[in-house]
Design an enzyme around this catalytic site. Structure first.
Site, PDB file in Angstrom:
ATOM      1  N   ASP A 125       0.842  -1.194   0.000  1.00 42.91           N
ATOM      2  CA  ASP A 125       0.000   0.000   0.000  1.00 42.91           C
ATOM      3  C   ASP A 125       0.873   1.239   0.000  1.00 42.91           C
ATOM      4  OD1 ASP A 125      -2.258  -1.519   0.015  1.00 42.91           O
ATOM      5  OD2 ASP A 125      -2.536  -1.438   2.191  1.00 42.91           O
ATOM      6  N   TYR A 132       6.791  -8.658   8.015  1.00 41.40           N
ATOM      7  CA  TYR A 132       6.313  -7.284   8.190  1.00 41.40           C
ATOM      8  C   TYR A 132       6.567  -6.820   9.612  1.00 41.40           C
ATOM      9  CZ  TYR A 132       3.476  -8.220   4.015  1.00 41.40           C
ATOM     10  OH  TYR A 132       3.045  -8.544   2.757  1.00 41.40           O
ATOM     11  N   TYR A 140      -3.199 -10.187   3.511  1.00 39.11           N
ATOM     12  CA  TYR A 140      -3.347  -8.743   3.783  1.00 39.11           C
ATOM     13  C   TYR A 140      -3.164  -8.507   5.285  1.00 39.11           C
ATOM     14  CZ  TYR A 140      -5.289  -8.163  -0.927  1.00 39.11           C
ATOM     15  OH  TYR A 140      -5.470  -8.121  -2.280  1.00 39.11           O
TER      16      TYR A 140
END
Ligand code: ZN
Ligand code: ZN
Length: 446
Positions: A270, A338, A410
């Protein structure tokens, strides 16, 4: 044993009865006979032999047949036949230009090859391949003669053109004609006397780091004007002034002097997500490059200079088209790591966070396409594995989570649950509302 040379000569006479043929076009019907001969030499030899044959016929009293063969030859403009008839006091027939090639093998071919040579001089290349477009009438005439006379040793005029042109170009440029992945494809168009040069694409592999938030991965067209430029976007036609795609492809495109460059990332992030660590793999495809050998280390420096502080690239290497597919495939399954900074609506006890670590490590997540991307992605269910979660409290209501998972999961939705569309989720497990404040990709496996 059949009289093989007699067959060849008889077929030649038959062909010449049906059409006036230049040396090359007559020779081409026998192109597969003999080695290291040109069709011109084949044609000349056949015509020479036929002249000799007619001499014998005339000498032995078969004068009519001898003269008939001589005039067939003279009609094509074959000099020895024209002169022989003149010597016998016979008016030679008018010369009919070759009814197959209509002279293009000599005249137009030269013109197009010269044009091609001029165009090629602005390309860097080592190999090339010649193709051609020839008027249908020429190909049809050749086909009909071949089937009428039943010659099985011929090659097509296109093949001859491609070979002839290739030989001339190779000798003038010192480059090699090649069928296997040629750098350039040269198409000679005899319809409109144009030449088209297509250079095969170049593929560059690398990895990028996105050091700041607020830059989209791909160029984002202004939704209001759809790229035309309006007040909203300040005439740029873009929603954001730059993107990873632009920062990466523009210097590459310039260096290779291509027409355009396509960016293929191993997955995407994103706009508000950074990419750190070793970076995300990508492939840039340069379409129609004029230059093929660029020092990628130097290019990398130029790129990093220009997009300083925003995007960094490394490990640029030459690759091929298959790498794009591999990237897309691996992006869906290979491991990603992440870092997320998460804010909770109320304080979360430390032991509960420790339990979350244990619960999610090794868990499979059921995730429907997030609501926020539903407008551009099909609604479907994914099953994605979380391999490891490590949590570090920052505040009583804030924590940092390291999440190692399968590609394609996601992360924002893993945290906030997306109204139950992602389950289990951190929010569901902790029983408080969660919000991702910051997200960074810190490793993308290949
Ligand atoms: Zn011809
Ligand atoms: Zn606009």
């Amino acid at each position: 044993m059949e009289n093989l040379s007699g067959i060849i000569l008889a077929k030649s006479i038959e062909l010449l009865e049906k059409a006036s043929l230049c040396d090359r076009c007559l020779g081409r019907f026998f192109a597969r006979l003999g080695f290291s001969l040109t069709n011109k030499v084949r044609g000349e030899s056949l015509k020479t032999l036929l002249c000799m044959k007619s001499s014998i016929l005339i000498e032995r009293g078969a004068e009519e047949e001898g003269l008939r063969i001589l005039s067939l030859l003279a009609r094509t403009g074959f000099k020895p036949a024209v002169e022989h008839l003149a010597k016998l006091g016979i008016e030679p027939p008018t010369i009919t230009p070759c009814e197959v090639c209509r002279g293009i093998l000599d005249n137009e071919l030269r013109v197009l090859v010269d044009k091609a040579l001029e165009m090629l001089s602005s390309y860097e290349y080592t190999t090339f391949l010649v193709g051609c477009k020839v008027p249908g009438a020429i190909v049809e005439k050749e086909d009909s003669l071949r089937s009428l006379v039943g010659v099985e040793w011929s090659e097509s005029i296109k093949r001859e053109i491609n070979r002839e042109a290739g030989t001339i170009i190779a000798s003038k440029t010192g480059k090699n004609a090649s069928f296997q992945n040629p750098d350039l494809l040269v198409v000679l168009n005899f319809h409109d006397m144009s030449v088209d040069v297509k250079s095969s694409p170049i593929f560059i592999y690398g990895r990028y780091r996105k050091l700041v938030r607020g830059i989209p991965q791909s160029k984002w067209i202004c939704p209001k004007c759809r790229g035309l430029g309006c007040e909203e976007c300040g005439g740029s036609g873009k929603k954001y002034p730059t993107s990873v795609e632009e920062l990466v492809t523009e210097p590459i495109l310039q260096a290779f002097r291509g027409v355009k460059a396509k960016f293929h990332g191993a997955g995407r992030e994103d706009i508000d997500v950074r990419v750190l660590g070793p970076g995300r793999p990508f492939v840039v495809e340069v379409v129609e490059p004029r230059v093929r050998s660029v020092d990628l280390e130097e290019l990398q420096e130029v790129m990093n200079d220009r997009s300083r502080g925003l995007v960094e690239v490394e490990g640029l290497t030459y690759t091929d088209r298959s790498m794009i597919g591999l990237l897309k495939l691996s992006a869906k399954v290979k491991e990603k790591t992440y870092y997320a900074v998460v804010k909770a609506s109320s304080p979360v006890p430390l032991d509960k966070l420790k339990e979350l670590e244990a619960f999610f490590s090794g868990t499979t997540i059921r995730q429907r396409t997030p609501i926020r991307v539903l407008h551009r992605r099909a609604d479907k269910l994914r099953l994605k594995k979380v391999y490891e979660v490590k949590v570090e409290p920052l505040d009583s209501d804030k924590f940092k989570a390291l999440i190692r998972c399968q590609g394609g999961l996601y992360i924002k939705e893993l945290v906030n649950g997306d109204n139950g569309r992602t389950t289990p989720s951190f929010q569901e497990y902790l029983g408080v509302d969660l919000q991702v404040l910051e997200l960074d990709v810190i490793d993308v496996q290949e």
